[in-house]
Motif scaffolding. Sequence first.
Motif, PDB file in Angstrom:
ATOM      1  N   SER A 110       0.815  -1.219   0.000  1.00 16.07           N
ATOM      2  CA  SER A 110       0.000   0.000   0.000  1.00 16.07           C
ATOM      3  C   SER A 110       0.844   1.263   0.000  1.00 16.07           C
ATOM      4  CB  SER A 110      -0.945   0.006   1.206  1.00 16.07           C
ATOM      5  OG  SER A 110      -1.936  -1.004   1.067  1.00 16.07           O
ATOM      6  N   SER A 111       2.104   1.171   0.433  1.00 16.39           N
ATOM      7  CA  SER A 111       2.965   2.353   0.404  1.00 16.39           C
ATOM      8  C   SER A 111       3.167   2.848  -1.021  1.00 16.39           C
ATOM      9  CB  SER A 111       4.318   2.051   1.062  1.00 16.39           C
ATOM     10  OG  SER A 111       5.094   1.157   0.273  1.00 16.39           O
ATOM     11  N   VAL A 112       3.063   1.950  -2.007  1.00 13.84           N
ATOM     12  CA  VAL A 112       3.168   2.352  -3.412  1.00 13.84           C
ATOM     13  C   VAL A 112       1.932   3.156  -3.799  1.00 13.84           C
ATOM     14  CG1 VAL A 112       3.369   1.530  -5.789  1.00 13.84           C
ATOM     15  CG2 VAL A 112       4.579   0.336  -3.941  1.00 13.84           C
ATOM     16  N   ALA A 113       0.753   2.651  -3.442  1.00 15.95           N
ATOM     17  CA  ALA A 113      -0.489   3.355  -3.764  1.00 15.95           C
ATOM     18  C   ALA A 113      -0.604   4.673  -3.013  1.00 15.95           C
ATOM     19  CB  ALA A 113      -1.692   2.461  -3.444  1.00 15.95           C
ATOM     20  N   GLU A 114      -0.085   4.711  -1.791  1.00 19.00           N
ATOM     21  CA  GLU A 114      -0.224   5.901  -0.948  1.00 19.00           C
ATOM     22  C   GLU A 114       0.801   6.973  -1.262  1.00 19.00           C
ATOM     23  OE1 GLU A 114       0.069   4.075   2.853  1.00 19.00           O
ATOM     24  OE2 GLU A 114      -1.957   3.222   2.760  1.00 19.00           O
ATOM     25  N   CYS A 115       1.843   6.634  -2.001  1.00 16.99           N
ATOM     26  CA  CYS A 115       2.817   7.643  -2.410  1.00 16.99           C
ATOM     27  C   CYS A 115       2.099   8.709  -3.242  1.00 16.99           C
ATOM     28  CB  CYS A 115       3.923   6.981  -3.232  1.00 16.99           C
ATOM     29  SG  CYS A 115       5.173   8.136  -3.845  1.00 16.99           S
ATOM     30  N   ARG A 116       2.244   9.968  -2.874  1.00 20.59           N
ATOM     31  CA  ARG A 116       1.521  11.035  -3.586  1.00 20.59           C
ATOM     32  C   ARG A 116       2.073  11.279  -4.986  1.00 20.59           C
ATOM     33  NH1 ARG A 116       2.118  15.541   0.911  1.00 20.59           N
ATOM     34  NH2 ARG A 116       4.076  14.367   1.134  1.00 20.59           N
ATOM     35  N   LEU A 165      -6.710  -8.768  -5.420  1.00 23.33           N
ATOM     36  CA  LEU A 165      -8.151  -9.009  -5.444  1.00 23.33           C
ATOM     37  C   LEU A 165      -8.943  -7.737  -5.155  1.00 23.33           C
ATOM     38  CD1 LEU A 165      -8.473 -12.464  -3.633  1.00 23.33           C
ATOM     39  CD2 LEU A 165      -7.955 -11.952  -6.025  1.00 23.33           C
ATOM     40  N   GLN A 166      -8.299  -6.780  -4.489  1.00 25.71           N
ATOM     41  CA  GLN A 166      -8.982  -5.532  -4.153  1.00 25.71           C
ATOM     42  C   GLN A 166      -8.758  -4.449  -5.208  1.00 25.71           C
ATOM     43  OE1 GLN A 166      -7.020  -7.293  -1.863  1.00 25.71           O
ATOM     44  NE2 GLN A 166      -8.881  -8.209  -1.036  1.00 25.71           N
ATOM     45  N   VAL A 242     -10.472  -0.704  -0.968  1.00 24.08           N
ATOM     46  CA  VAL A 242      -9.302  -1.575  -0.858  1.00 24.08           C
ATOM     47  C   VAL A 242      -8.983  -1.852   0.606  1.00 24.08           C
ATOM     48  CG1 VAL A 242      -6.797  -1.661  -1.182  1.00 24.08           C
ATOM     49  CG2 VAL A 242      -8.275  -0.962  -3.074  1.00 24.08           C
ATOM     50  N   ALA A 243      -8.995  -0.825   1.435  1.00 26.06           N
ATOM     51  CA  ALA A 243      -8.664  -0.991   2.856  1.00 26.06           C
ATOM     52  C   ALA A 243      -9.622  -1.972   3.533  1.00 26.06           C
ATOM     53  CB  ALA A 243      -8.689   0.361   3.566  1.00 26.06           C
ATOM     54  N   ASP A 244     -10.906  -1.866   3.234  1.00 26.22           N
ATOM     55  CA  ASP A 244     -11.885  -2.798   3.802  1.00 26.22           C
ATOM     56  C   ASP A 244     -11.603  -4.229   3.336  1.00 26.22           C
ATOM     57  OD1 ASP A 244     -13.168  -0.744   5.113  1.00 26.22           O
ATOM     58  OD2 ASP A 244     -14.758  -0.530   3.608  1.00 26.22           O
TER      59      ASP A 244
END
Length: 280
Positions: A110-116, A165-166, A242-244
């Motif tokens: 998720s750090s990849v997705a959360e990178c701005r 999957l998310q 995704v988080a859920d």
Amino acid sequence: MTATADSLPDLVSLKVEIDGHVAEVTLLGPSKGNAMGPDFWRELPIVFRALDADPQVRAVVLTGSGKHFSYGLDLPAMMPSWGEMLGGDALAGPRTKFLDEVRTLQASVSSVAECRKPVIAAISGWCIGGGVDVIAAADIRLASADAKFSVREVKVAIVADLGSLQRLAPIIGEGHLRELALTGKDIDAARAEKIGLVNDVHADQDTLLAEARKLAAEIATNPPLVVQGTKNVLSANTERQVADGLRYVSAWNAAFLPSKDLGEAVQAFLERRAPEFKGE
């Protein structure tokens, strides 16, 4: 305080280079095919949080060293610690430790997705399992003609739990995702482009990297805060879902992952033979 890219600690599994406003992150292994072992999962969030914090960086290219992006999870490296948590008649204590382990790996992806900063994945050769999880967290995916993809977890008796999957349904559609996840089949670059997993396919790895760098540089010419805001708005709804989903699948695997089929999958992998699953 988060390090910036120019003050990263020594890295084992990743290399970071910055040219102008574009950072290039390369998977190094050290396992064959850039398989993802403990060093990778530890270092990935360090790198992407540093890139997120670095005002010089406006876009990121993510690629693999050698011929392949990644063979995915390094099972021989990861299974010893997992076996301690899930072996025998594991009760609540070790299963809770495994739940924490899965959520740590999820946070790494998720750090990849959360990178701005927008992330462009440039994929050559094999991209399997955890490799697909990582590219699904990127903003844009490009491939070379020799690229091959597989959501492989079902073939090793694991419910994929690190984001494929998310994140893939909004990218490729529910039907294509179910086909890939339920069969564990391999698809080539042409099929990946057809279903929208990758935006474009390029003739070879050198051309792919040149085009990925060109696209990153094009993004980097735009107002950086507006680019970051656009990514944030685009991700607002999907990342909540995704988080859920990640919370749900981590709890599912902590409860149900231990099985005779998983043991058979690991043994068959080590013995280089086809597994015989019995639903036990």
